[in-house]
Design an enzyme around this catalytic site. Structure first.
Site, mmCIF file in Angstrom:
data_model
loop_
_atom_site.group_PDB
_atom_site.id
_atom_site.type_symbol
_atom_site.label_atom_id
_atom_site.label_comp_id
_atom_site.label_asym_id
_atom_site.label_seq_id
_atom_site.Cartn_x
_atom_site.Cartn_y
_atom_site.Cartn_z
ATOM 1 N N ASP A 98 7.030 4.933 3.655
ATOM 2 C CA ASP A 98 6.286 4.126 2.625
ATOM 3 C C ASP A 98 7.399 3.196 1.646
ATOM 4 O O ASP A 98 8.399 2.637 2.106
ATOM 5 C CB ASP A 98 7.310 5.994 1.204
ATOM 6 C CG ASP A 98 6.018 5.670 -0.240
ATOM 7 O OD1 ASP A 98 4.763 6.307 -0.041
ATOM 8 O OD2 ASP A 98 7.201 5.033 -0.702
ATOM 9 N N LEU A 99 6.630 2.976 1.184
ATOM 10 C CA LEU A 99 6.923 1.275 1.012
ATOM 11 C C LEU A 99 7.706 1.440 0.108
ATOM 12 O O LEU A 99 6.962 2.215 -1.268
ATOM 13 C CB LEU A 99 5.385 0.270 1.291
ATOM 14 C CG LEU A 99 6.040 -1.734 0.510
ATOM 15 C CD1 LEU A 99 7.247 -2.124 1.885
ATOM 16 C CD2 LEU A 99 5.168 -2.275 0.541
ATOM 17 N N ASP A 115 0.907 2.635 -0.754
ATOM 18 C CA ASP A 115 1.762 2.052 0.369
ATOM 19 C C ASP A 115 2.263 2.708 1.294
ATOM 20 O O ASP A 115 3.134 2.389 1.766
ATOM 21 C CB ASP A 115 3.353 1.509 -0.850
ATOM 22 C CG ASP A 115 3.549 2.383 -1.059
ATOM 23 O OD1 ASP A 115 2.367 3.266 -1.582
ATOM 24 O OD2 ASP A 115 4.085 1.940 -2.378
#
Length: 705
Positions: free
Chosen positions: A319-320, A362
């Site tokens: 996960d960004l 994301d």
């Protein structure tokens, strides 16, 4: 099409009659003639003109219909003493007829004009039955008009057969190819002379041979089958065809005695189109990685295979960090650029055999098949973190990013697909809650703790109301003199004297929640009250207050701190605010404004966890920090030459900027000696003391001032 027309007409004789006339094999001619007499009533019912001649062309048998045509009485026909010759009824070309009937190899019909009252014209077809040296000739006679009409239909079918744009081949009931059309040769490459007479097995690969069994079952049920099958061509190897199989049988009893008609059409172009459409449907339009649909299909297949073989299967859920703020601050075009560049970096961090997909937004996922030790997975995760940490050039914006990674593996972490996904997702959230820009392996005990989230939030709500949340203080010492110079305030949930919960127990469950702001305001109030006490006693020591990114972003909390500085005008001079590198990295305008506001209130700012995030020299120059705290991981790993080099570099950098250095996590004399030799100013850790309640703070100060 599969047989000469003459043979086809002979086969159309009624089945029961055919058994007597041809298929039955009596021991002698006399025995056959006896049987012929016995079956006369049955044979008389044949629907077409039929007769049997001996070698002298005398009539041995004749159906009622044909006898009437010739003006004969059936009683005048004796198979044992034939007296009527068929030759006298032939009105023309008798010599040609005699030559034709004697030619055993002839398969063509012969047109005869019978000398009768009706001048009837017929097309005759014959078969020869031998009894030693004696022979009988079986003739079926079809009226010429009927034959010409039928022959016209046959020519139409033959034209279609030869020019249809599909490969057609016809087999007998045993699978032996009887005939093929030109398109068969064009598509599969086999000449008719090579194909005809062979069993059709050579056309099917192993998978196709299994389909053949299905075909036969379906033919018995419905007389036809249609599907896709792989056929082996002569020049292009195995190709996929749409295959139809027809069994032109009148009833079930005939199924095993008729031909199978196979119609094959190449669908390679269609398959290419389907593959292209499937690829588009399973490709993320922005990053060109696999999408969620592709992952679900591939993951199900890989998981099933892992269960079958007992192999290991690992997932990395990625996960960004803080992606929403990039979109909000700089626009979605910058966000799209980051996602595309990040995808390229992910591909460079894994093997070509590994599977990477963008699940949406994301979120990304990597699937790795096969046995992999934890250290190998950790190495890949570290490689990904390093790759994403490097700055991204997003047009005119130089941007730094990070990801949080959760890792889970089958079978140790989960025994089903959904369980493995949940495990990797849970591990990712632990990494994010532990500060982001890190990876975390799934731990089942953490999941149990995670599921207690609502219960723990209720517990914190009650603790804030009852005062069970306390501020504990860990001392900060001058490394050279040993004197205590300050304290770091740390939140503790005190359930009893013997049950004190650390922040790791409750902070992950209140991140992003209103409770986090309430906690921050509560601890800030306790710190300012303690600062007033220190001032009243004349103690010259400061207290640092930790603010998370969410707390520092809150206008409500900043307003509360402003109120505290007003209500505690003397104590505020001893209060410092600690923020982490992650706060600086997020480049949030509101955070920057709030930091400037705190400085304007007279509060010193300390940068915490230096070395683990992304604070640049520009950021160090942008804000007027009173001190920099080097993360405990660098101190703990002081025996590692690489860590030593990094630590020495950071110390040198900070000294060049004339910043006070606080080293966290000091636990051993050797660590203290190293830091002293390198000119570090301040330190804290278990070597000095663990955090303790406020009731012990004054005594500790007196003992170490």
């Amino acid at each position: 099409m599969t047989q000469p027309l003459g043979e086809r007409f002979m086969k159309q004789v009624d089945d029961s009659a055919q058994a007597y006339l041809m298929d039955h094999d009596p021991a002698s001619l006399e025995q056959f003639l006896t049987q012929l007499q016995q079956s006369e009533l049955l044979l008389d019912q044949l629907p077409i003109p039929y007769l049997i001649l001996d070698e002298k062309l005398n009539i041995v048998f004749c159906t009622y219909e044909f006898a009437s045509l010739l003006g004969l009485s059936l009683k005048s026909i004796d198979p044992f003493k034939p007296r009527q010759t068929f030759a006298k009824y032939i009105n023309s070309n008798l010599r040609a007829f005699i030559d034709w009937i004697a030619d055993e190899h002839s398969i063509q019909g012969f047109e005869i004009l019978l000398h009768t009252s009706l001048e009837a014209r017929f097309i005759a077809f014959r078969r020869t039955q031998s009894f030693g040296r004696k022979k009988l000739y079986h003739l079926k006679c079809v009226p010429s008009e009927q034959f010409l009409l039928l022959n016209s239909e046959v020519n139409v079918y033959k034209t279609v057969f030869n020019h249809v744009d599909k490969a057609v081949f016809i087999t007998d009931q045993n699978g032996k190819i009887q005939t093929v059309n030109p398109k068969f040769t064009e598509l599969l490459g086999y000449e008719a002379r090579v194909a005809v007479g062979r069993r059709f097995d050579y056309l099917f690969d192993d998978k196709g041979r299994l389909v053949r069994d299905e075909i036969e079952i379906k033919l018995l049920e419905q007389n036809r089958w249609r599907g896709r099958v792989s056929l082996i061509t002569q020049s292009q190897g195995t190709m996929t065809f749409s295959l139809s199989v027809i069994l032109p049988a009148a009833n079930v009893e005939q199924l095993e005695r008729v031909e199978r008609v196979y119609i094959a059409e190449s669908i390679e172009d269609q398959l290419d189109l389907e593959d292209e459409l499937k690829k588009r449907a399973e490709t993320d339009a922005l990053t060109q990685l696999h999408n969620r649909t592709a992952f679900n299909r591939y993951f199900t297949s890989a998981f099933t295979e892992a269960q079958r073989t007992g192999d290991k299967l690992s997932l990395m859920f990625i996960d960004l960090d803080s992606f929403k703020r990039l979109n909000d601050s700089y626009g979605h075009d910058k966000g799209d650029m980051l996602l595309k560049m990040l995808s390229e970096r992910l591909l460079n961090c894994i093997r070509s055999s590994d599977f990477v997909a963008r699940l949406g937004g994301d979120e990304f996922i990597i699937m790795l098949e096969g046995e992999m030790e934890e250290r190998f997975l950790a190495g890949i995760a570290e490689k990904i973190l390093a790759a994403i940490n490097a700055p991204f050039q997003l047009g005119d914006l130089l941007y730094q990013s990070s990801v949080s990674i959760g890792i889970a593996a089958y079978p140790q972490d989960a025994l089903d697909e959904s369980g493995l996904l949940r495990a990797a997702d849970s591990a990712m959230y632990v990494a994010k809650k532990n500060g982001r820009n890190r990876f975390h392996f799934y731990d089942n005990t953490e999941l149990k703790h995670e599921n207690k989230g609502p219960e723990i939030r209720d517990e914190i709500t009650q603790a804030l109301a009852s005062g069970a949340i306390k501020a504990f203080y860990q001392p900060i010492h001058n490394i050279e003199t040993g004197r205590v110079v300050g304290f770091e305030a740390l939140a503790r949930l005190v359930l009893s004297d013997d049950d004190i919960r650390l922040p790791g127990y409750f902070l992950p469950h209140i991140q992003g929640d209103a409770l986090m702001l309430q906690l921050g305001m509560h601890i800030a109030s306790l710190v300012f009250a303690m600062a007033d006490i220190l001032v009243a006693r004349g103690y010259e020591t400061y207290i640092t207050l930790n603010l998370s990114a969410d707390q520092l972003r809150s206008v409500k909390l900043i307003d509360h701190l402003e109120l505290l500085t007003t209500n505690h005008p003397t104590g505020r001079s001893l209060v410092k605010v600690e923020i982490t590198e992650v706060v600086l990295f997020e480049d949030d305008e509101q955070v920057a404004l709030n930091i400037e506001k705190l400085i304007g209130l007279g509060l010193d700012i300390v940068l915490d966890d230096f070395g683990t995030g992304y604070a640049s020299i520009l950021a160090l120059k942008k804000f007027n920090f009173s001190a920099i705290k080097i993360d405990r991981n660098f101190i703990r790993d002081i025996q590692n030459p690489k860590s030593v080099s990094l630590l020495e570099g950071m110390i040198s950098l900070l000294q060049s900027l004339s910043l006070d250095i606080v080293c966290e996590g000091i636990e051993q004399e050797s660590q203290l000696q190293f830091l002293r030799e390198h000119g570090c100013t301040l330190g804290q850790g278990f070597y000095y003391a663990k955090a303790f309640p406020k009731t012990k703070l004054l005594k500790y100060y007196r003992d170490h001032c």
